[in-house]
Design an enzyme around this catalytic site. Structure first.
Site, PDB file in Angstrom:
ATOM      1  N   GLU A 119      -8.777 -11.968  -8.054  1.00 33.88           N
ATOM      2  CA  GLU A 119      -7.631 -10.181  -7.733  1.00 33.88           C
ATOM      3  C   GLU A 119      -6.706 -10.227  -8.278  1.00 33.88           C
ATOM      4  O   GLU A 119      -5.965  -9.088  -9.054  1.00 33.88           O
ATOM      5  CB  GLU A 119      -7.871 -10.235  -5.898  1.00 33.88           C
TER       6      GLU A 119
ATOM      7  N   THR B 134      -6.111  -7.119  10.767  1.00 40.08           N
ATOM      8  CA  THR B 134      -6.296  -5.374   9.891  1.00 40.08           C
ATOM      9  C   THR B 134      -5.712  -4.623  10.603  1.00 40.08           C
ATOM     10  O   THR B 134      -5.089  -3.833  10.044  1.00 40.08           O
ATOM     11  CB  THR B 134      -8.044  -5.897   9.420  1.00 40.08           C
TER      12      THR B 134
ATOM     13  N   HIS C  45      -1.947  -5.024   1.397  1.00 39.56           N
ATOM     14  CA  HIS C  45      -3.414  -6.461   1.575  1.00 39.56           C
ATOM     15  C   HIS C  45      -3.051  -7.749   0.746  1.00 39.56           C
ATOM     16  O   HIS C  45      -1.398  -7.413  -0.035  1.00 39.56           O
ATOM     17  CB  HIS C  45      -3.615  -5.314   0.000  1.00 39.56           C
TER      18      HIS C  45
ATOM     19  N   LYS D 181       1.121  -1.589   0.080  1.00 38.54           N
ATOM     20  CA  LYS D 181       0.320  -0.306   0.278  1.00 38.54           C
ATOM     21  C   LYS D 181       1.054   1.592   0.276  1.00 38.54           C
ATOM     22  O   LYS D 181       2.087   1.206   0.198  1.00 38.54           O
ATOM     23  CB  LYS D 181      -0.934  -0.279   1.214  1.00 38.54           C
TER      24      LYS D 181
HETATM   25  P1  IDP Z   1      -7.968  -6.971   5.227  1.00 36.44           P
HETATM   26  O1  IDP Z   1      -7.261  -6.198   3.958  1.00 36.44           O
HETATM   27  O2  IDP Z   1      -7.095  -7.436   6.486  1.00 36.44           O
HETATM   28  O3  IDP Z   1      -8.355  -8.200   4.149  1.00 36.44           O
HETATM   29  P2  IDP Z   1     -10.791  -5.675   5.309  1.00 36.44           P
HETATM   30  O4  IDP Z   1     -11.786  -6.108   6.037  1.00 36.44           O
HETATM   31  O5  IDP Z   1     -10.451  -6.426   3.901  1.00 36.44           O
HETATM   32  O6  IDP Z   1      -9.369  -5.971   5.704  1.00 36.44           O
HETATM   33  O7  IDP Z   1     -10.178  -4.088   4.905  1.00 36.44           O
HETATM   34  C1  IDP Z   1      -9.462  -3.354   3.564  1.00 36.44           C
HETATM   35  C2  IDP Z   1      -9.167  -2.518   4.419  1.00 36.44           C
HETATM   36  O8  IDP Z   1      -9.550  -1.539   4.367  1.00 36.44           O
HETATM   37  C3  IDP Z   1      -7.868  -2.493   5.850  1.00 36.44           C
HETATM   38  O9  IDP Z   1      -6.300  -3.390   5.234  1.00 36.44           O
HETATM   39  C4  IDP Z   1      -7.722  -1.288   6.333  1.00 36.44           C
HETATM   40  O10 IDP Z   1      -6.637  -0.586   4.857  1.00 36.44           O
HETATM   41  C5  IDP Z   1      -9.062  -0.709   5.739  1.00 36.44           C
HETATM   42  N1  IDP Z   1      -9.649  -1.077   6.853  1.00 36.44           N
HETATM   43  C6  IDP Z   1     -10.410  -1.711   7.487  1.00 36.44           C
HETATM   44  N2  IDP Z   1     -11.224  -1.400   8.593  1.00 36.44           N
HETATM   45  C7  IDP Z   1     -10.938  -0.222   8.732  1.00 36.44           C
HETATM   46  C8  IDP Z   1     -11.953   0.543   9.898  1.00 36.44           C
HETATM   47  O11 IDP Z   1     -12.544  -0.348  10.543  1.00 36.44           O
HETATM   48  N3  IDP Z   1     -10.628   1.567   9.731  1.00 36.44           N
HETATM   49  C9  IDP Z   1     -10.588   2.607   9.201  1.00 36.44           C
HETATM   50  N4  IDP Z   1     -10.201   1.988   8.051  1.00 36.44           N
HETATM   51  C10 IDP Z   1     -10.123   0.252   7.987  1.00 36.44           C
HETATM   52 MG    MG Z   2      -9.734  -7.849   2.856  1.00 35.49          MG
END
Ligand code: IDP
Ligand code: MG
Length: 155
Positions: free
Chosen positions: A126, A91, A115, A9
């Protein structure tokens, strides 16, 4: 052999952590089969983060993900979807254990370094989103024969 998608990222790229993170995957034994830098745009982000549409932080995430270029990496290896996710940690980087990438390099939920695809199905979708067929490579790792058992080589 299984493949997964990693995105380094904007925080990872702009904090000069790309080499360190890539090195951790290499040392683990995962093979880089695709790699490129790109600038994300709204349409790609709307698709990639469609599961977060409607969340209060969606606009913030899109802004963050466009704040600098990212590095997309296709990794290959046995059970690499699960292995790469475990290497990332959860996360919320503040809850990520030391030794994981997020646990070692971030204190943020949003700016959590990278990611990684969360299932085999997501990985296939993806990878197609970020790499054309001609951008994915097949080659032999020098140490391949000494790392895997005969059974694992068939995987
Ligand atoms: P992951 O990347 O661990 O799979 P996801 O739930 O798919 O998590 O969320 C994608 C991305 O969105 C996260 O990696 C993070 O950058 C962002 N994100 C997720 N939840 C939050 C939040 O509660 N606040 C701010 N950003 C978030
Ligand atoms: Mg995710």
């Amino acid at each position: 052999m299984e493949k997964t998608l990693i995105l380094l990222k904007p925080d990872c790229v702009s904090r000069d952590l790309a080499g360190s993170v890539i090195s951790r995957f290499e040392k683990k034994g995962l093979k880089i089969v695709g790699l490129k830098m790109l600038q994300l745009n709204d349409s790609l982000l709307d698709e990639h983060y469609s599961h977060l549409k409607g969340k209060p932080f969606f606009a913030g995430i899109k802004k963050f993900m466009k704040s600098a270029p990212i590095i997309a990496i296709a990794l290959e290896g046995l059970e690499c979807v699960e292995v790469a996710r475990a290497m990332c940690g959860p996360t919320n980087a503040r809850k990520a254990a030391p030794g994981t990438i997020r646990g070692d390099y971030s204190l943020s939920v949003q700016s959590n370094i990278l990611h990684a695809s969360d299932s085999l199905e997501s990985a296939q979708k993806e990878l197609k989103r970020f790499f054309s067929k001609s951008e994915l490579f097949s080659y032999e790792k020098a140490s391949f024969a000494s790392i895997y058992s005969e059974d694992e080589k068939k995987g």
